[in-house]
Structures are given as structure tokens and as C-alpha cells.
Write an enzyme that holds these catalytic residues in place. Structure first.
Site, mmCIF file in Angstrom:
data_model
loop_
_atom_site.group_PDB
_atom_site.id
_atom_site.type_symbol
_atom_site.label_atom_id
_atom_site.label_comp_id
_atom_site.label_asym_id
_atom_site.label_seq_id
_atom_site.Cartn_x
_atom_site.Cartn_y
_atom_site.Cartn_z
ATOM 1 N N HIS A 165 0.828 -1.223 0.000
ATOM 2 C CA HIS A 165 0.000 0.000 0.000
ATOM 3 C C HIS A 165 0.854 1.262 0.000
ATOM 4 O O HIS A 165 0.421 2.313 0.468
ATOM 5 C CB HIS A 165 -0.953 0.036 1.203
ATOM 6 C CG HIS A 165 -1.736 -1.215 1.401
ATOM 7 N ND1 HIS A 165 -2.994 -1.403 0.890
ATOM 8 C CD2 HIS A 165 -1.406 -2.378 2.030
ATOM 9 C CE1 HIS A 165 -3.426 -2.623 1.220
ATOM 10 N NE2 HIS A 165 -2.473 -3.235 1.894
ATOM 11 N N SER A 286 15.711 21.162 -16.452
ATOM 12 C CA SER A 286 14.542 21.985 -16.751
ATOM 13 C C SER A 286 15.014 23.232 -17.466
ATOM 14 O O SER A 286 16.094 23.749 -17.198
ATOM 15 C CB SER A 286 13.837 22.354 -15.447
ATOM 16 O OG SER A 286 13.070 23.529 -15.621
ATOM 17 N N LYS A 292 16.908 21.578 -11.431
ATOM 18 C CA LYS A 292 16.148 20.340 -11.647
ATOM 19 C C LYS A 292 16.969 19.212 -12.255
ATOM 20 O O LYS A 292 17.867 19.416 -13.057
ATOM 21 C CB LYS A 292 14.949 20.615 -12.556
ATOM 22 C CG LYS A 292 13.793 21.349 -11.884
ATOM 23 C CD LYS A 292 13.256 20.652 -10.632
ATOM 24 C CE LYS A 292 12.450 19.422 -10.945
ATOM 25 N NZ LYS A 292 11.177 19.770 -11.624
ATOM 26 N N GLU A 299 9.853 8.425 -16.766
ATOM 27 C CA GLU A 299 8.493 8.940 -17.007
ATOM 28 C C GLU A 299 7.993 8.534 -18.387
ATOM 29 O O GLU A 299 6.834 8.142 -18.565
ATOM 30 C CB GLU A 299 8.481 10.464 -16.880
ATOM 31 C CG GLU A 299 8.754 10.957 -15.478
ATOM 32 C CD GLU A 299 8.946 12.470 -15.471
ATOM 33 O OE1 GLU A 299 7.967 13.170 -15.223
ATOM 34 O OE2 GLU A 299 10.076 12.928 -15.725
#
Ligand code: ARG
Length: 470
Positions: A165, A286, A292, A299
Site C-alpha cells: 500500500h 529543466s 532540476k 516517465e
């Protein structure tokens, strides 16, 4: 309709019974050279086999056979150089090749069509293509499995939190967690192998649907093309695409495995988790936030699952209501298959590099592995060995956790009197159960997380990876 709205249809294989050429829009709808050109190797291989069969049955002389085989070789060289001269009037790759052969060789080029149909040709081409695609994907899976094996080996005894979970559950070894992916991937490879084995049947000599009258031998095509067997029924041979669905299903499940992996890398690389860092070569910056470091490959791996699943659903939907035998709808089978396989061929090497590039934070992993009362199950199981029914032990340990939580300490922060007050079986010796290394060591089943167990698992995982990479 004006002539300008019509195709000349010069590359058509079927103009004889019509007085007018097709409407340009109708022609555009039907043209498939934009994607079926990728089947040139398979189509030419089928044509070579066909030349030999036509020669064997006496339709081609020795000289014609040789002329056609040489022509097919020249044609292959053009495709290999990406120089095959497609024309706007070529309807599909089969028609284009025949047109080119006639231009190149004259009348003999027109002899090749005897005894076959584009229906059996395209089914044969796609089976051959899928066979190679399965082999290639299995090999790429093997590479990814090896990246996991390498990481597991390099971090064999590092601790990590095991989750359910997405809440900390029980401590495990990082290596054990990593090796879980090897087995998920192994089943993905297995599904591709299964699909490959089932599709390994030759369909040439089925003709349009009913076979042919010339005496062509279906087994000879299987032998030429290296198929394991001949499809049993010529109607099934030209009408069925469940082989492509199986490949797509295997691709979709593989993409789903990779998506879970991508998600976990994204999560572990956050500052909130901080368990892993993706290597520079697999990270992206970024354009506005200079600090970043984004896990874009992970992704995109997660994101690409959507389109691969879509490819499967697209073809299922195309096929679900088609009457036997061949229907032109089946032309829609190729793009989803090419897209799914092509997507995975792109994703797999990138995510393999990403996994190999991961560096892990030993301290953060170790700290997280013991936090959150992760040894509560161990304590309950200890009570079981002391004769307490698990139902009661679960309650008792729940109370211990509540107590520790109220005092802001972990289980090992409670003093022995407090423990004994909760249950008489909680004597001073239970403190031994508050040691995470001990908790790992005791889980020594063949599929469990003790170092020795994982070491043995690692050897099996390496064998699995080797088998797939081979
Ligand atoms: N381009 C077609 C396909 O991909 C080849 C078979 C066409 N057959 C036909 N009778 N029009 O399925």
C-alpha cells in the site's frame, strides 16, 4: 468524375474487370505502402520461396527462375539502401515489387503472381516479421534483466524498506527488491516466446483462401522460410490475426511491467524518498529551474505504456466482428504491431541504461527499512513460537505499537517492564526481535530475502537473463 480525381492505377494488381480507375480519395484510403514497406524483407523472402516452387512445378524454366532470383536480389539491395522507387500508384508493397520486377525483367516478372494472393502473402509477411520482433524483444529484455542482476550483485546486503500500500511493511534487501523485476520480465519474455511458438506456421500456398490448383507444396514454403509447421487450414491461414494479438498482448503486458518500473524510479528519485539517483546520461534538466534533475526516461517509459496498450485494443477492436476469411480491415493490423514493437525497441535500451545508472543512498534506505514499526510482524511471529495464537499475537503487537507511537519511540525504544505489562510472553528476550539484520537473516526460504537466499536467487536470475539475451 474528372480524370484529375482518378488514380491511373498503373501499380494496381487488379484493374482488368473495371472500366474506370479508382477515385483518388478511395485510392488514398487503400494505399498501404507507407507502412507495409517495412515488410520488404519478409515479402522478398516469400517471393524467393515462391520462385523455387513455381520452378519445381514447371511454371518457370531454369533460366526464368535464375532471372527472377537475381531480380529479387537487386530489389532487396534497393530496399536495403532505402532506394526502392515507390510510385504513387503502388497500392501496397506486394504490388510495388511486382511492378518493379515487370519493369526490370519484362514478361517474366508477371509470372510470379501465379498461385498466390496478397492475402496469404501479407499473412506470411507479418508472421515472419513478428517472429523476428519476438526474438529481438526477448533479447532486449535479457539486457534489462542483466542490468538488474548487476545492481543486485553490487548491493547484495543493502537494506531497503519493503512496501505494501506504499506504506512501509517489512525490511528487505535492496537486491531482493531489484530482482523482483527480473522475474516479472522473465514472464514477459516467456509470453513473447509462447506467442512466437504459436505463430510459427507457414501460410503460403493458401492462395486467396481456398488453396490453389497448381500443385504448390505448402510444406516447401515452410521449409524455405524456416517455419516450424504448416497452418492446417487455408481459410484460417489468411483470416486469422490472433498471432498478432498475442504479440500485442505480450507487448502490452511488458509495457505495463516497464511502466511500474518507471513509476518506482520516479518515486525513489524524489527528494521525499531519496533512495536512488538516476545517472546524468539518463536525466534531464529543466529549461527554467536550473536545479532540476528530472527522471524523464522513467516517465516516458511509464507514459509509453498507454500507447502500447492502445495498440492492442485497436487491433482487438478491428478484428472482433470480421467474417471469414480475409477482409480488407485486416490491413489495419500492421501499424499497431509496428508501433508497439517499435516503441518497446526504443524504451527497453533506454530504461536498461537508466537502471544500470542508478546509484542508491545506503543510509536513507537503511533508515527507512527500520522505521514505521517494520519489525512488528517479527514480534508477532515470535509470540506465535511462544504458543500465542496469531490472532491474539496480532492484537498484542498492535497494542505495543500503539504504546510506542504514543511515546514517540520505535519498538526497541520501549522498556522491558512496559512490554511485559502488555503480555506475559513479552519477556526480555524478545528484544532480539528488534534487530533488522536478524529479521532479514531469519527470512531464509528459497524465495525470501536473507542474504544467502538472495545470493542463490541471483545465480538463477543471471541464468534467466543469459537465456533471454542469447
Ligand atoms: N494490403 C493488404 C493488407 O495489408 C494486402 C492484402 C490485400 N488483399 C486484397 N484482396 N485486397 O491486408
Amino acid at each position: 468524375m474528372s480524370d484529375a480525381r482518378q488514380s491511373t492505377g498503373a501499380g494496381r494488381l487488379w484493374g482488368g474487370r473495371f472500366t474506370a480507375g479508382p477515385d483518388a480519395a478511395a485510392w488514398q484510403l487503400g494505399v498501404s505502402t507507407g507502412f507495409d514497406r517495412h515488410l520488404w524483407r519478409q515479402d522478398l523472402a516469400g517471393s524467393r520461396a515462391h520462385v523455387h516452387e513455381l520452378h519445381r512445378i514447371g511454371v518457370l524454366t531454369d533460366a526464368e527462375r535464375d532471372e527472377l532470383l537475381a531480380g529479387l536480389d537487386r530489389c532487396a539491395a534497393l530496399f536495403a539502401d532505402d532506394a526502392f522507387p515507390f510510385q504513387p500508384d503502388d497500392e501496397d508493397v506486394h504490388g510495388a515489387i511486382e511492378r518493379w520486377l515487370v519493369e526490370e525483367l519484362g514478361e517474366v516478372g508477371g509470372k510470379l503472381r501465379a498461385g498466390r494472393s496478397r492475402n496469404d502473402q501479407i499473412a506470411s509477411d507479418l508472421r515472419l516479421w513478428c517472429r523476428d520482433a519476438c526474438d529481438e524483444l526477448v533479447g532486449l529484455i535479457g539486457e534489462l534483466q542483466h542490468a538488474f542482476v548487476g545492481q543486485a550483485e553490487a548491493h547484495l546486503d543493502w537494506l531497503a524498506p519493503g512496501y505494501t500500500h506504499l506504506q512501509r511493511g517489512q525490511p528487505v534487501l535492496l537486491s531482493h527488491h531489484l530482482l523482483a523485476y527480473v522475474w516479472m520480465l522473465d514472464r514477459d519474455a516467456g509470453r513473447l516466446r509462447d506467442a512466437r511458438a504459436r505463430l510459427d506456421a507457414s501460410v503460403l500456398a493458401s492462395g486467396a483462401l481456398a488453396g490453389q490448383t497448381l500443385g504448390l507444396d505448402a510444406q516447401a514454403y515452410a521449409d524455405h522460410l524456416g517455419f516450424a509447421r504448416v497452418a492446417e487450414n487455408s481459410i484460417d491461414a489468411v483470416a486469422s490475426r490472433d498471432f498478432a494479438l498475442e504479440v500485442l498482448a505480450a507487448c502490452a503486458i511488458l509495457a505495463t511491467t516497464l511502466s511500474r518500473l518507471g513509476e518506482e524510479i520516479v518515486l525513489w528519485a524524489t527528494s521525499e524518498f531519496g533512495f536512488a539517483r538516476v545517472g546524468d546520461a539518463f536525466s534531464t534538466g529543466s529549461s527554467i529551474m536550473p536545479q532540476k534533475r528530472n527522471p524523464d526516461v522513467a516517465e516516458l517509459t511509464r507514459g509509453k505504456a498507454g500507447r502500447v496498450i492502445g495498440d492492442l485494443v485497436a487491433l482487438l477492436t478491428t478484428i472482433k466482428a470480421l467474417p471469414l476469411a480475409y477482409d480488407r480491415d485486416l490491413q489495419e493490423d500492421k501499424e499497431p504491431v509496428f508501433d508497439a514493437v517499435g516503441t518497446l525497441q526504443l524504451v527497453l535500451p533506454a530504461i536498461t541504461g537508466t537502471v544500470a545508472s542508478l546509484s542508491f543512498d545506503r543510509d536513507r534506505l537503511a533508515a527507512a527499512s527500520v522505521g514505521g514499526f517494520a519489525l512488528a510482524t517479527d514480534l508477532a511471529e515470535e509470540l506465535v513460537t511462544r504458543g500465542v495464537p496469531f490472532r491474539e499475537a496480532h492484537e498484542v503487537v498492535g497494542e505495543v505499537v500503539r504504546l510506542a507511537e504514543s511515546q514517540g519511540v520505535d519498538l526497541d525504544g520501549l522498556d522491558p517492564q512496559q512490554l511485559a505489562a502488555v503480555h506475559p510472553a513479552l519477556d526480555a528476550d524478545v528484544a532480539a526481535r528488534f534487530d533488522v539484520q536478524e529479521a532479514i537473516r531469519r527470512r531464509d526460504g528459497i524465495n525470501a530475502t536473507a542474504v544467502a537466499s538472495v545470493e542463490a536467487q541471483l545465480a538463477r536470475a543471471r541464468d534467466a537473463a543469459d537465456t533471454n539475451r542469447a
